[in-house]
Design a protein around this motif. Structure first.
Motif, PDB file in Angstrom:
ATOM      1  N   VAL A  50       3.619  -1.723  11.276  1.00 26.41           N
ATOM      2  CA  VAL A  50       4.193  -2.922  10.676  1.00 26.41           C
ATOM      3  C   VAL A  50       4.374  -2.589   9.208  1.00 26.41           C
ATOM      4  CG1 VAL A  50       3.867  -5.376  10.186  1.00 26.41           C
ATOM      5  CG2 VAL A  50       3.063  -4.421  12.367  1.00 26.41           C
ATOM      6  N   LEU A  51       5.620  -2.628   8.727  1.00 22.79           N
ATOM      7  CA  LEU A  51       5.963  -2.016   7.459  1.00 22.79           C
ATOM      8  C   LEU A  51       6.739  -2.939   6.530  1.00 22.79           C
ATOM      9  CD1 LEU A  51       6.365   0.625   5.727  1.00 22.79           C
ATOM     10  CD2 LEU A  51       8.404   1.028   7.127  1.00 22.79           C
ATOM     11  N   ASP A  52       6.196  -3.148   5.347  1.00 28.44           N
ATOM     12  CA  ASP A  52       6.932  -3.831   4.283  1.00 28.44           C
ATOM     13  C   ASP A  52       7.851  -2.791   3.642  1.00 28.44           C
ATOM     14  OD1 ASP A  52       7.821  -5.584   2.345  1.00 28.44           O
ATOM     15  OD2 ASP A  52       6.009  -5.451   1.132  1.00 28.44           O
ATOM     16  N   LEU A  53       9.059  -3.184   3.308  1.00 32.29           N
ATOM     17  CA  LEU A  53       9.984  -2.228   2.702  1.00 32.29           C
ATOM     18  C   LEU A  53       9.754  -2.042   1.217  1.00 32.29           C
ATOM     19  CD1 LEU A  53      13.365  -3.036   4.477  1.00 32.29           C
ATOM     20  CD2 LEU A  53      11.777  -1.155   4.912  1.00 32.29           C
ATOM     21  N   ARG A  54       9.314  -3.083   0.538  1.00 32.18           N
ATOM     22  CA  ARG A  54       9.106  -3.007  -0.911  1.00 32.18           C
ATOM     23  C   ARG A  54       7.644  -2.726  -1.188  1.00 32.18           C
ATOM     24  NH1 ARG A  54      12.650  -6.702  -4.400  1.00 32.18           N
ATOM     25  NH2 ARG A  54      10.620  -7.046  -5.323  1.00 32.18           N
ATOM     26  N   LEU A  55       7.369  -1.457  -1.482  1.00 30.66           N
ATOM     27  CA  LEU A  55       6.002  -1.028  -1.745  1.00 30.66           C
ATOM     28  C   LEU A  55       5.870  -0.624  -3.203  1.00 30.66           C
ATOM     29  CD1 LEU A  55       5.610   0.999   1.529  1.00 30.66           C
ATOM     30  CD2 LEU A  55       4.418  -1.112   0.962  1.00 30.66           C
ATOM     31  N   PRO A  56       4.659  -0.661  -3.739  1.00 37.35           N
ATOM     32  CA  PRO A  56       4.461  -0.367  -5.159  1.00 37.35           C
ATOM     33  C   PRO A  56       4.948   1.012  -5.589  1.00 37.35           C
ATOM     34  CG  PRO A  56       2.418  -1.162  -4.163  1.00 37.35           C
ATOM     35  CD  PRO A  56       3.415  -1.015  -3.069  1.00 37.35           C
ATOM     36  N   ASN A  57       4.926   1.983  -4.690  1.00 35.42           N
ATOM     37  CA  ASN A  57       5.289   3.341  -5.092  1.00 35.42           C
ATOM     38  C   ASN A  57       6.527   3.860  -4.374  1.00 35.42           C
ATOM     39  OD1 ASN A  57       3.989   3.452  -2.647  1.00 35.42           O
ATOM     40  ND2 ASN A  57       2.960   5.380  -3.075  1.00 35.42           N
ATOM     41  N   GLY A  58       7.402   2.957  -3.934  1.00 35.56           N
ATOM     42  CA  GLY A  58       8.647   3.399  -3.306  1.00 35.56           C
ATOM     43  C   GLY A  58       9.110   2.468  -2.209  1.00 35.56           C
ATOM     44  N   HIS A  59      10.155   2.895  -1.530  1.00 34.87           N
ATOM     45  CA  HIS A  59      10.768   2.107  -0.470  1.00 34.87           C
ATOM     46  C   HIS A  59      10.178   2.504   0.880  1.00 34.87           C
ATOM     47  CE1 HIS A  59      13.907   0.335   2.045  1.00 34.87           C
ATOM     48  NE2 HIS A  59      14.241  -0.378   0.967  1.00 34.87           N
TER      49      HIS A  59
END
Length: 136
Positions: A50-59
């Motif tokens: 389950v993956l968020d696209l907007r992460l602190p260190n990239g896409h």
């Protein structure tokens, strides 16, 4: 269930909202960064991501691309405020718009888990068939 779900979400407070998956019997492995997510892809037997696209260190797309290169049996569910309507190929099986309805998430993870199990079962059956020797 006992399926392992990798939850890749950069916001600690948002990750707390997904306890419904644990309540449904899934083993949740949390990753707050792309680096941690990629490390887990290499060492864990996962049923779903389950993956968020907007992460602190990239896409998050980087996680999808790495998963495509390494594994063919782990479906991905995308979480996004902005890209839920984007077209995706496998391993992405569903994109959910934030804020996520927990019932919909649990239902999607169950579908992903079943798909992962079916792929693994088919792979094992194929392996057995290839090792089967016909005696004439």
């Amino acid at each position: 269930m006992n399926g392992r779900v990798l939850l890749v979400e950069g916001d600690d407070a948002v990750r707390e909202n997904f306890r419904a998956l644990a309540d449904a019997g899934y083993n949740i492995i949390e990753a707050g960064s792309i680096k941690t997510a990629l490390m887990h892809l290499d060492v864990l037997d996962l049923s779903c991501v389950v993956l968020d696209l907007r992460l602190p260190n990239g896409h998050g797309r980087r996680v999808v691309e790495e998963l495509k290169a390494k594994r063919d049996d782990v479906p991905v569910i995308i979480l996004s405020s902005f890209h839920a309507d984007e077209e995706w190929d496998f391993p992405v099986i569903k994109a959910l718009e934030k804020p996520v309805n927990t019932e919909a998430l649990v239902e999607c993870v169950e579908k992903a888990f079943n798909q992962s199990e079916a792929i693994r079962s088919l792979r094992e059956s194929t392996r057995r068939m290839q090792n089967y020797t016909v005696i004439a």
